[in-house]
Design a protein around this motif. Structure first.
Motif, PDB file in Angstrom:
ATOM      1  N   GLN A 178      18.614  51.192  29.558  1.00  0.00           N
ATOM      2  CA  GLN A 178      19.732  50.859  29.021  1.00  0.00           C
ATOM      3  C   GLN A 178      21.170  51.070  29.594  1.00  0.00           C
ATOM      4  N   GLU A 179      21.224  52.276  29.973  1.00  0.00           N
ATOM      5  CA  GLU A 179      22.453  52.565  30.837  1.00  0.00           C
ATOM      6  C   GLU A 179      22.851  51.928  31.710  1.00  0.00           C
ATOM      7  N   GLY A 180      21.682  51.554  32.495  1.00  0.00           N
ATOM      8  CA  GLY A 180      21.985  50.498  33.725  1.00  0.00           C
ATOM      9  C   GLY A 180      22.424  49.216  33.080  1.00  0.00           C
ATOM     10  N   ILE A 181      21.834  48.692  31.997  1.00  0.00           N
ATOM     11  CA  ILE A 181      22.037  47.614  31.674  1.00  0.00           C
ATOM     12  C   ILE A 181      23.617  47.409  31.108  1.00  0.00           C
ATOM     13  N   GLU A 182      23.977  48.556  30.488  1.00  0.00           N
ATOM     14  CA  GLU A 182      25.399  48.761  29.819  1.00  0.00           C
ATOM     15  C   GLU A 182      26.375  48.800  31.005  1.00  0.00           C
ATOM     16  N   GLU A 183      26.000  49.299  32.263  1.00  0.00           N
ATOM     17  CA  GLU A 183      26.816  49.567  33.408  1.00  0.00           C
ATOM     18  C   GLU A 183      26.931  48.107  33.909  1.00  0.00           C
ATOM     19  N   CYS A 184      25.906  47.336  33.934  1.00  0.00           N
ATOM     20  CA  CYS A 184      25.894  45.923  34.509  1.00  0.00           C
ATOM     21  C   CYS A 184      26.836  45.076  33.491  1.00  0.00           C
ATOM     22  N   ARG A 185      26.704  45.414  32.305  1.00  0.00           N
ATOM     23  CA  ARG A 185      27.561  44.286  31.289  1.00  0.00           C
ATOM     24  C   ARG A 185      29.145  44.765  31.612  1.00  0.00           C
ATOM     25  N   MET A 187      30.521  46.018  34.354  1.00  0.00           N
ATOM     26  CA  MET A 187      31.052  45.542  35.662  1.00  0.00           C
ATOM     27  C   MET A 187      31.385  43.944  35.563  1.00  0.00           C
ATOM     28  N   GLN A 188      30.551  43.140  34.734  1.00  0.00           N
ATOM     29  CA  GLN A 188      30.494  41.860  34.647  1.00  0.00           C
ATOM     30  C   GLN A 188      31.960  41.733  33.609  1.00  0.00           C
ATOM     31  N   GLN A 189      32.187  42.120  32.703  1.00  0.00           N
ATOM     32  CA  GLN A 189      33.239  42.209  31.894  1.00  0.00           C
ATOM     33  C   GLN A 189      34.511  42.563  32.616  1.00  0.00           C
ATOM     34  N   ASP A 190      34.421  43.489  33.259  1.00  0.00           N
ATOM     35  CA  ASP A 190      35.757  43.843  34.307  1.00  0.00           C
ATOM     36  C   ASP A 190      35.988  42.699  35.056  1.00  0.00           C
ATOM     37  N   LEU A 191      34.819  42.238  35.884  1.00  0.00           N
ATOM     38  CA  LEU A 191      35.433  41.183  36.797  1.00  0.00           C
ATOM     39  C   LEU A 191      35.736  39.820  36.016  1.00  0.00           C
ATOM     40  N   LEU A 196      36.791  35.169  28.146  1.00  0.00           N
ATOM     41  CA  LEU A 196      37.937  34.393  28.628  1.00  0.00           C
ATOM     42  C   LEU A 196      37.542  32.794  28.681  1.00  0.00           C
ATOM     43  N   ASP A 197      36.195  32.690  28.785  1.00  0.00           N
ATOM     44  CA  ASP A 197      35.804  31.234  28.965  1.00  0.00           C
ATOM     45  C   ASP A 197      35.397  30.635  27.626  1.00  0.00           C
TER      46      ASP A 197
END
Length: 224
Positions: A178-185, A187-191, A196-197
């Motif tokens: 779950q922590e890995g999933i949240e980190e992926c989210r 990073m995606q939000q930061d990029l 925004l779309d």
């Protein structure tokens, strides 16, 4: 020729040209060639004439006689003057164009320099962003995956020995995943936030301010 000998003093010669005519006529009396152009005044009109004279002298150098011609060259002079003015205008126009080209070239050089500087900054920003993403992958996703691998290996070793422990070990993997999933989210939000779309700029800014306030609670955010 006797009348012509005193022509430099004739009232028809333009006042500004009388000294010149007198000088040339005097030189002609000394044996020099007499072929000059000057202005005359006829009534209220100024004309240009060309005067030529062939003088004859005796052995002692005394003037014996001669003949001369006077030709009206006003139209030619006017054409020459118009050509001179046109040439001057073209020269001024050329100088103006050259100056503008030089100024434009300078502006383009400055713009190109600014563009090169901007391109350099853009490349630097891209490299910095790649470095940040690489660091995030290493420090977050990499750590999560390493933890998951380690726990799975431990679980595999315990299979067949103590089933209850195996179940407990598998349950401990879920928070790491779950922590890995949240980190992926994250990073995606930061990029590029999906908001925004989906919703546009203003909602995305509001979300960003709320998120920033949550992370950095000591900094007060005012959105206007």
């Amino acid at each position: 020729i006797g009348k012509g000998a005193d022509q430099f003093a004739d009232a028809t010669v333009h006042p500004d040209d009388r000294a010149y005519v007198h000088e040339k006529w005097s030189a002609g009396l000394r044996g020099e060639s007499y072929d000059i152009e000057h202005r005359i005044v006829v009534g209220d009109t100024v004309k240009w004439v060309r005067e030529r004279a062939e003088l004859e002298f005796d052995k002692e150098g005394m003037l014996r006689g001669g003949f001369g011609t006077t030709q009206d060259i006003t139209e030619r002079k006017r054409a020459e003057e118009a050509l001179r003015h046109r040439t001057l205008e073209l020269q001024q126009l050329t100088e103006t164009l050259e100056r503008r080209v030089k100024e434009r070239t300078t502006e383009l050089e400055k713009a190109n320099e600014a563009l090169r500087h901007l391109s350099s900054r853009l490349m630097t920003a891209q490299e910095d962003e790649r470095k940040r993403i690489a660091g995030d992958l290493h420090d977050t996703i990499g750590s999560c995956l390493a933890g998951i691998k380690f726990k799975i290996e431990m679980t595999l070793e315990q299979i067949g020995k103590t089933p209850n422990v195996v179940t407990e070990s598998l349950n401990t993997i879920i928070p790491v995943v779950q922590e890995g999933i949240e980190e992926c989210r994250r990073m995606q939000q930061d990029l590029r936030p999906s908001m925004l779309d989906d919703l546009g700029l203003l909602p995305a800014l509001s979300w960003f301010c709320r998120r920033f306030q949550t992370i950095y609670s000591g900094i007060r955010i005012e959105q206007e």
